[in-house]
Design a protein around this motif. Structure first.
Motif, PDB file in Angstrom:
ATOM      1  N   THR A  16      75.637  83.658  20.903  1.00 29.71           N
ATOM      2  CA  THR A  16      74.346  83.801  21.567  1.00 29.71           C
ATOM      3  C   THR A  16      74.591  84.027  23.053  1.00 29.71           C
ATOM      4  N   GLY A  17      73.562  84.447  23.761  1.00 25.91           N
ATOM      5  CA  GLY A  17      73.702  84.659  25.195  1.00 25.91           C
ATOM      6  C   GLY A  17      72.350  84.785  25.853  1.00 25.91           C
ATOM      7  N   VAL A  18      72.337  84.699  27.166  1.00 28.32           N
ATOM      8  CA  VAL A  18      71.097  84.808  27.916  1.00 28.32           C
ATOM      9  C   VAL A  18      70.821  86.270  28.204  1.00 28.32           C
ATOM     10  N   SER A  19      69.676  86.759  27.775  1.00 30.33           N
ATOM     11  CA  SER A  19      69.354  88.162  27.968  1.00 30.33           C
ATOM     12  C   SER A  19      68.300  88.371  29.043  1.00 30.33           C
ATOM     13  N   THR A  20      67.613  87.305  29.438  1.00 29.00           N
ATOM     14  CA  THR A  20      66.538  87.453  30.409  1.00 29.00           C
ATOM     15  C   THR A  20      66.302  86.112  31.084  1.00 29.00           C
ATOM     16  N   VAL A  21      65.473  86.101  32.119  1.00 35.31           N
ATOM     17  CA  VAL A  21      65.109  84.839  32.747  1.00 35.31           C
ATOM     18  C   VAL A  21      63.887  84.276  32.026  1.00 35.31           C
ATOM     19  N   PRO A  22      63.699  82.955  32.051  1.00 34.35           N
ATOM     20  CA  PRO A  22      62.525  82.364  31.403  1.00 34.35           C
ATOM     21  C   PRO A  22      61.238  82.857  32.050  1.00 34.35           C
ATOM     22  N   ASN A  23      60.237  83.047  31.239  1.00 32.66           N
ATOM     23  CA  ASN A  23      58.927  83.457  31.731  1.00 32.66           C
ATOM     24  C   ASN A  23      58.031  82.223  31.729  1.00 32.66           C
ATOM     25  N   ILE A  24      57.858  81.599  32.895  1.00 26.11           N
ATOM     26  CA  ILE A  24      57.136  80.333  32.958  1.00 26.11           C
ATOM     27  C   ILE A  24      55.666  80.486  32.566  1.00 26.11           C
ATOM     28  N   PRO A  25      54.948  81.553  32.978  1.00 26.51           N
ATOM     29  CA  PRO A  25      53.566  81.696  32.503  1.00 26.51           C
ATOM     30  C   PRO A  25      53.464  81.762  30.983  1.00 26.51           C
ATOM     31  N   ASP A  26      54.369  82.493  30.330  1.00 27.24           N
ATOM     32  CA  ASP A  26      54.357  82.547  28.859  1.00 27.24           C
ATOM     33  C   ASP A  26      54.713  81.193  28.268  1.00 27.24           C
ATOM     34  N   LEU A  27      55.655  80.497  28.895  1.00 25.93           N
ATOM     35  CA  LEU A  27      56.032  79.163  28.425  1.00 25.93           C
ATOM     36  C   LEU A  27      54.838  78.222  28.491  1.00 25.93           C
ATOM     37  N   LEU A  28      54.103  78.268  29.582  1.00 24.05           N
ATOM     38  CA  LEU A  28      52.934  77.403  29.731  1.00 24.05           C
ATOM     39  C   LEU A  28      51.870  77.713  28.673  1.00 24.05           C
ATOM     40  N   LYS A  29      51.683  78.989  28.376  1.00 20.65           N
ATOM     41  CA  LYS A  29      50.704  79.370  27.347  1.00 20.65           C
ATOM     42  C   LYS A  29      51.083  78.785  25.993  1.00 20.65           C
ATOM     43  N   ASP A  30      52.375  78.892  25.647  1.00 17.75           N
ATOM     44  CA  ASP A  30      52.819  78.372  24.354  1.00 17.75           C
ATOM     45  C   ASP A  30      52.754  76.849  24.319  1.00 17.75           C
ATOM     46  N   LEU A  31      53.164  76.196  25.403  1.00 14.90           N
ATOM     47  CA  LEU A  31      53.095  74.745  25.443  1.00 14.90           C
ATOM     48  C   LEU A  31      51.665  74.250  25.268  1.00 14.90           C
ATOM     49  N   ALA A  32      50.715  74.980  25.848  1.00 16.48           N
ATOM     50  CA  ALA A  32      49.309  74.586  25.726  1.00 16.48           C
ATOM     51  C   ALA A  32      48.784  74.744  24.308  1.00 16.48           C
ATOM     52  N   LEU A  33      49.420  75.593  23.496  1.00 14.65           N
ATOM     53  CA  LEU A  33      48.985  75.821  22.113  1.00 14.65           C
ATOM     54  C   LEU A  33      49.589  74.820  21.137  1.00 14.65           C
ATOM     55  N   ILE A  34      50.521  74.016  21.583  1.00 13.20           N
ATOM     56  CA  ILE A  34      51.235  73.133  20.661  1.00 13.20           C
ATOM     57  C   ILE A  34      50.353  72.021  20.087  1.00 13.20           C
ATOM     58  N   PRO A  35      49.552  71.322  20.890  1.00  8.03           N
ATOM     59  CA  PRO A  35      48.715  70.262  20.295  1.00  8.03           C
ATOM     60  C   PRO A  35      47.591  70.866  19.441  1.00  8.03           C
ATOM     61  N   VAL A  36      47.509  70.441  18.172  1.00  8.76           N
ATOM     62  CA  VAL A  36      46.447  70.902  17.264  1.00  8.76           C
ATOM     63  C   VAL A  36      45.936  69.708  16.474  1.00  8.76           C
ATOM     64  N   ASN A  37      44.737  69.847  15.937  1.00  3.44           N
ATOM     65  CA  ASN A  37      44.189  68.796  15.099  1.00  3.44           C
ATOM     66  C   ASN A  37      44.971  68.691  13.797  1.00  3.44           C
ATOM     67  N   SER A  38      45.032  67.502  13.243  1.00  5.51           N
ATOM     68  CA  SER A  38      45.749  67.258  12.000  1.00  5.51           C
ATOM     69  C   SER A  38      45.241  68.159  10.886  1.00  5.51           C
ATOM     70  N   GLU A  39      46.157  68.577   9.982  1.00  2.31           N
ATOM     71  CA  GLU A  39      45.757  69.357   8.811  1.00  2.31           C
ATOM     72  C   GLU A  39      44.991  68.507   7.813  1.00  2.31           C
ATOM     73  N   ASN A  40      45.110  67.195   7.929  1.00  2.00           N
ATOM     74  CA  ASN A  40      44.420  66.268   7.034  1.00  2.00           C
ATOM     75  C   ASN A  40      43.155  65.752   7.716  1.00  2.00           C
ATOM     76  N   PRO A  41      41.952  66.154   7.254  1.00  2.00           N
ATOM     77  CA  PRO A  41      40.713  65.723   7.915  1.00  2.00           C
ATOM     78  C   PRO A  41      40.505  64.216   7.873  1.00  2.00           C
ATOM     79  N   GLU A  42      41.220  63.527   6.965  1.00  2.00           N
ATOM     80  CA  GLU A  42      41.101  62.074   6.882  1.00  2.00           C
ATOM     81  C   GLU A  42      41.955  61.382   7.938  1.00  2.00           C
ATOM     82  N   PRO A  44      42.365  62.322  11.627  1.00  2.00           N
ATOM     83  CA  PRO A  44      42.050  63.221  12.753  1.00  2.00           C
ATOM     84  C   PRO A  44      42.892  62.928  13.982  1.00  2.00           C
ATOM     85  N   THR A  45      44.173  63.196  13.886  1.00  3.63           N
ATOM     86  CA  THR A  45      45.076  62.983  15.013  1.00  3.63           C
ATOM     87  C   THR A  45      45.554  64.327  15.551  1.00  3.63           C
TER      88      THR A  45
END
Length: 216
Positions: A16-42, A44-45
């Motif tokens: 493996t190798g580094v092909s580019t520099v990290p894109n912090i705006p894209d990283l922030l967008k993905d990090l913000a999408l990580i928390p989601v409601n539980s798949e089990n409605p019983e 609700p975490t």
């Protein structure tokens, strides 16, 4: 071998190798999408959305590559573990759902299970976060990186892996050079928002492992 590894050292590692520099705006967008409601409605975490978690971690892994060529084995190991998660996720939207299935089928402690793989990635995530925090505190990597390793990963590593990491830690660049190579300004705090989003993700996953008694 690699930074996330303990006894389960793989016999084959793809390059493996580094092909580019990290894109912090894209990283922030993905990090913000990580928390989601539980798949089990019983139950609700808030849970952890698998796909943006993997994408975010891929971006964070790019930072590892910029610590120097001695860290290429670390970067490779993280890449391999993210591949295991990607190949294991199936139809499960969240990491918790995926791992609860492994608990129910009694496969969570098998060597390449998603549960074991994610546990090691969470420990490495804490290491990465501590390094990012130190950069914003203007600390030199030669001081902060060994301290972060000792606090997070060293207790879980064999002496062989510890020696590899010790050698890699002796080659880390100066803070200023590291940030400039990432096209970031050394005079500002670059990672405040990233850190604020990482902390609850770490805490939630650690609590999940503790609650289900699979943090070994």
């Amino acid at each position: 071998t690699g930074l996330t590894m303990e006894e389960d050292i793989p016999t084959e590692i793809s390059p493996t190798g580094v092909s580019t520099v990290p894109n912090i705006p894209d990283l922030l967008k993905d990090l913000a999408l990580i928390p989601v409601n539980s798949e089990n409605p019983e139950q609700p975490t808030i849970q952890t959305n698998t796909t943006p978690f993997i994408r975010s971690y891929q971006q964070l892994n790019v930072f590892i590559g910029y610590l120097g060529t001695a860290f290429s084995f670390v970067q490779t190991d993280i890449t391999n573990k993210l591949t295991i998660l990607q190949n294991s996720k199936g139809d499960y939207e969240t990491l918790e759902g995926l791992i609860l299935n492994e608990i129910n089928t009694k496969t969570v402690r098998t060597p390449t299970s998603a549960g074991r793989t994610l546990l090691r990635l969470v420990r490495s995530l804490t290491f990465i976060r501590l390094v990012l925090e130190s950069l914003d505190r203007r600390e030199e990597l030669s001081v902060s990186t060994p301290a972060a390793y000792d606090a997070t990963l060293k207790p879980y590593h064999t002496w062989v892996v510890r020696n590899m990491v010790w050698l890699a830690l002796k080659t880390v660049p100066y803070r200023r050079d590291f940030l400039l190579s990432l096209q970031l300004d050394p005079e500002v705090n670059n990672f405040t928002e990233v850190i604020q989003l990482l902390i609850p993700i770490e805490e939630r996953l650690k609590e999940f492992y503790n609650k289900n008694k699979i943090n070994d």
